[in-house]
Enzyme design. Sequence first.
Site, PDB file in Angstrom:
ATOM      1  N   GLY B   8      -4.964 -20.257  -3.943  1.00  0.00           N
ATOM      2  CA  GLY B   8      -5.656 -20.618  -2.848  1.00  0.00           C
ATOM      3  C   GLY B   8      -5.854 -19.508  -1.908  1.00  0.00           C
ATOM      4  N   ALA B   9      -6.674 -19.848  -0.615  1.00  0.00           N
ATOM      5  CA  ALA B   9      -6.578 -18.869   0.447  1.00  0.00           C
ATOM      6  C   ALA B   9      -5.279 -19.033   1.247  1.00  0.00           C
ATOM      7  CB  ALA B   9      -7.779 -19.528   1.490  1.00  0.00           C
ATOM      8  N   LYS B  13      -0.690 -15.321  -2.240  1.00  0.00           N
ATOM      9  CA  LYS B  13      -0.725 -14.512  -3.636  1.00  0.00           C
ATOM     10  C   LYS B  13      -0.866 -12.852  -3.633  1.00  0.00           C
ATOM     11  CE  LYS B  13      -5.916 -15.408  -3.499  1.00  0.00           C
ATOM     12  NZ  LYS B  13      -6.023 -15.700  -2.052  1.00  0.00           N
ATOM     13  N   SER B  14      -1.456 -12.465  -2.666  1.00  0.00           N
ATOM     14  CA  SER B  14      -1.434 -11.061  -2.366  1.00  0.00           C
ATOM     15  C   SER B  14      -0.064 -10.412  -2.207  1.00  0.00           C
ATOM     16  CB  SER B  14      -2.107 -10.391  -1.203  1.00  0.00           C
ATOM     17  OG  SER B  14      -3.515 -10.700  -1.494  1.00  0.00           O
ATOM     18  N   HIS B  48      -4.271  -6.131   5.025  1.00  0.00           N
ATOM     19  CA  HIS B  48      -3.682  -5.712   3.581  1.00  0.00           C
ATOM     20  C   HIS B  48      -3.420  -4.633   3.817  1.00  0.00           C
ATOM     21  CE1 HIS B  48      -4.912  -9.242   0.893  1.00  0.00           C
ATOM     22  NE2 HIS B  48      -5.276  -9.810   2.024  1.00  0.00           N
ATOM     23  N   ARG B  49      -3.932  -3.575   4.407  1.00  0.00           N
ATOM     24  CA  ARG B  49      -3.450  -2.215   4.409  1.00  0.00           C
ATOM     25  C   ARG B  49      -2.064  -1.845   5.139  1.00  0.00           C
ATOM     26  NH1 ARG B  49      -8.864   0.450   6.593  1.00  0.00           N
ATOM     27  NH2 ARG B  49      -9.881   0.717   4.674  1.00  0.00           N
ATOM     28  N   ARG B  52       0.568  -3.308   2.730  1.00  0.00           N
ATOM     29  CA  ARG B  52       1.194  -2.009   1.458  1.00  0.00           C
ATOM     30  C   ARG B  52       1.335  -0.820   1.908  1.00  0.00           C
ATOM     31  NH1 ARG B  52      -4.668  -2.423   0.726  1.00  0.00           N
ATOM     32  NH2 ARG B  52      -5.698  -0.646   0.596  1.00  0.00           N
ATOM     33  N   GLU B  61     -11.110   2.713  -3.714  1.00  0.00           N
ATOM     34  CA  GLU B  61     -12.067   1.512  -3.218  1.00  0.00           C
ATOM     35  C   GLU B  61     -13.297   1.450  -4.243  1.00  0.00           C
ATOM     36  OE1 GLU B  61     -13.202   1.630   0.750  1.00  0.00           O
ATOM     37  OE2 GLU B  61     -11.368   2.509   1.375  1.00  0.00           O
TER      38      GLU B  61
END
Lengths: 134, 177
Positions: B8-9, B13-14, B48-49, B52, B61
């Site tokens: 879920g949000a 998970k990322s 997110h950037r 990682r 992209e």
Amino acid sequence: MFLVIGGSHQGKMAWAQQQFNLPADKIADGELLDISAGKMPDLSAYQALYGLHNLLRRVVEADWTDEQAEALQAELLRLPTDFVLICDEVGAGLVPVEHFGRAYRELVGRTCCLLAKEAEGVWRIFCGLPQRIK
Amino acid sequence: MLALVLGGAASGKSEYAEALAMSLDAERFYIATMQSYDAESERRIARHREMRRNKGFITVERALDLAGVQIEHHGGVALLECASTLLGNELCLPGGAAQNSAEAILAGVLNLREQGLNLVVVSNDVFAEGLDYSPEMTEYVRQLGLLNRSLAAEADCVVEVVCGLPLYHKGEPRLVD
């Protein structure tokens, strides 16, 4: 601290009360705790907090800053090792159209990730049945 | 090797998917799908950037037409983040695959696998909200369900992430064949 999560109406509270032998008057309610001071309320009289997602929803409604929310998360992480936190999972839906809904599920999800990392045990309750996931 | 990571949000998970991709000592590609359209999406992309950074990902992209991606790197690993955003793009953006979006994205994933890549595909669980949606949103949920099921059928492992903790529904998350 122990973390009990799951969808709404899955029997999290009933299971936790039995599992951890929690008297009703030792369970704080996230809907009712006084957060008007803009910080984490004192939980020293309690052994458990039910409805953590409601507490976090009220934090978003009251427009707390990121710093205030992070301070609250830090306080949650400092709870005694036998303290039980009970929280609904709220992230398994479409992205809410309103900013409020997005901020709410983001705060609940991130807080639960932080708590789960440090928790002594994490259970997910489904149809009243516990699955220990940590 | 194809791994499907669902959650879920704000479920973590990322983070899990990145760790899984990092566990393979190989050239790493990151297929980014989100288009920036306001301050909030900017913030999300920036988060997110930051996550990682220094992890050695080459970012590709791609908001549409996953099947057109050519990486051709045998033994490398590609992290697709995420199938659910890609589906929203295909359904809403001009030039998208519209009613054939789920099939188009599945074809794109299989095409990358054909190119010799190990794949970690992130997708969303949006199926337990219990609300009535508009016809457009219902169509999105229908196609996402179809896409997730199709990916799971092809996947070597299917992992659901809950509060950052993995629950294994299929296989074990081993990336190295």
